[in-house]
Design a protein around this motif. Sequence first.
Motif, PDB file in Angstrom:
ATOM      1  N   GLY A  12       0.825  -1.211   0.000  1.00  0.00           N
ATOM      2  CA  GLY A  12       0.000   0.000   0.000  1.00  0.00           C
ATOM      3  C   GLY A  12       0.857   1.258   0.000  1.00  0.00           C
ATOM      4  N   PHE A  13       0.195   2.372   0.200  1.00  0.00           N
ATOM      5  CA  PHE A  13       0.861   3.681   0.119  1.00  0.00           C
ATOM      6  C   PHE A  13       1.964   3.807   1.182  1.00  0.00           C
ATOM      7  N   ILE A  14       1.597   3.838   2.448  1.00  0.00           N
ATOM      8  CA  ILE A  14       2.602   4.053   3.498  1.00  0.00           C
ATOM      9  C   ILE A  14       3.471   2.803   3.655  1.00  0.00           C
ATOM     10  N   ASP A  35       0.678  -8.958   1.999  1.00  0.00           N
ATOM     11  CA  ASP A  35      -0.380  -8.057   1.533  1.00  0.00           C
ATOM     12  C   ASP A  35      -1.409  -8.863   0.756  1.00  0.00           C
ATOM     13  N   ASP A  61      -4.175 -12.952   3.380  1.00  0.00           N
ATOM     14  CA  ASP A  61      -5.259 -12.127   3.915  1.00  0.00           C
ATOM     15  C   ASP A  61      -5.223 -12.222   5.440  1.00  0.00           C
ATOM     16  N   LEU A  83       0.608  -2.606   9.122  1.00  0.00           N
ATOM     17  CA  LEU A  83      -0.045  -1.479   8.440  1.00  0.00           C
ATOM     18  C   LEU A  83      -1.259  -1.904   7.632  1.00  0.00           C
ATOM     19  N   SER A  87      -8.493   1.553   4.374  1.00  0.00           N
ATOM     20  CA  SER A  87      -8.037   2.860   4.846  1.00  0.00           C
ATOM     21  C   SER A  87      -8.873   4.057   4.371  1.00  0.00           C
ATOM     22  N   TYR A 157     -14.470   3.848   9.660  1.00  0.00           N
ATOM     23  CA  TYR A 157     -13.005   3.648   9.552  1.00  0.00           C
ATOM     24  C   TYR A 157     -12.324   3.917  10.883  1.00  0.00           C
ATOM     25  N   LYS A 161     -10.307   1.408  13.521  1.00  0.00           N
ATOM     26  CA  LYS A 161      -8.907   1.603  13.921  1.00  0.00           C
ATOM     27  C   LYS A 161      -8.815   1.774  15.440  1.00  0.00           C
ATOM     28  N   ASN A 187      -1.150  11.619   5.590  1.00  0.00           N
ATOM     29  CA  ASN A 187       0.100  11.516   4.834  1.00  0.00           C
ATOM     30  C   ASN A 187      -0.109  11.959   3.386  1.00  0.00           C
TER      31      ASN A 187
END
Length: 351
Positions: A12-14, A35, A61, A83, A87, A157, A161, A187
């Motif tokens: 993913g992104f981060i 992932d 998963d 992470l 998201s 979301y 979290k 971010n």
Amino acid sequence: MKKKILITGGAGFIGSHVVRRFVNNYPEYEILNLDKLTYAGNLANLTDIEHQPNYRFVKADITDAVAMSELFEQENFDAVIHLAAESHVDRSISDPTAFVMTNVIGTVNLLNAAREHWKGAYDLKRFYHVSTDEVYGALGETGMFTEATAYDPHSPYSASKASSDHFVRAYHDTYGLDVVISNCSNNYGSHHFPEKLIPLAINNIKNNQPVPVYGKGENVRDWLWVEDHARAIDVIFHQAKTGETYNIGGHNEWKNIDLIHLLCKIMDQKLGRNEGDSAKLISFVTDRAGHDLRYAIDSSKLQNVLNWVPSLQFEEGLAKTVDWYLENEEWLSNVTSGNYKAYYDTQYEGR
Ligand code: NAD
């Protein structure tokens, strides 16, 4: 010291920035990137490090408890940096259950696997949970979230979290697992999926499409360059005391509408358009349900105790980010067309 580290959500992104940093900076560590490759996971984020000898990828998963337990049995990890998550707040409003499954159940599955397979070594193995400042709820015009701020999540979301954060702390308090948690602000940077505000706006401006802005764009967010977040994770992972929480933020608050105007100015310059051309694309849309007005994070604990400070000014970081998107058209078109997802579905089917 040789360490085997599981990084979840590394496509993913981060996560991709965290994987890159750990693979490059710690050749003595073995990094396993786990992932599921959802629409947001993209191995093209990691082509520069995928052949490094200390890097491996596994498609799995985290909602599969048996698979997680088997993986911990096989690999004997020394640490986890977690992470993997659903998201996107808007998706959580249309499908909250997916967020409960991955963010809550998936986290508990990893905690259970650690609890089961790390027995007798809880003080030697670290479980680092990456979380968000959205768990703290919304602020008015003043004040900042500190590590002591009570949780008050508003979206599905942030509720998922918050729940996962509570489980991580509960496993520390109940079973003695060595855990650390960080809660970070918004971010921005390269490899960000173009459903989120900044990459979406860059992509739409580039294609002369309307740039949607919720409400009147009055919501305030604190923006941090993703590589500064990855560096903070590195510092906290290596130096935080067990059970600690750190807030991570850029001390860089922007109203959405001001941010979009700045982005439009940068895009006008980069694309050789007349000043003001891109801003004509701004289109106000009905506000997101339960939209938190303002987030601001006090990261003085991280700055004072672990000497971390953000490295990049926002204007410079934003210009760098725009450059990356303009230079990586293929990445952008493959992501927006769903090509990567279709490719991975054929590559990894049945594994
Ligand atoms: P992202 O959506 O870009 O990446 C999430 C990754 O998790 C993807 O690669 C996806 O394929 C993977 N994933 C999703 N479900 C999975 C599952 N069931 N099993 C295995 N992998 C799965 O998200 P991001 O923006 O990189 O965020 C990463 C983490 O950082 C999340 O935990 C998020 O809550 C947190 N965070 C994000 C921000 C932000 O501004 N983006 C800020 C603070 C904290």
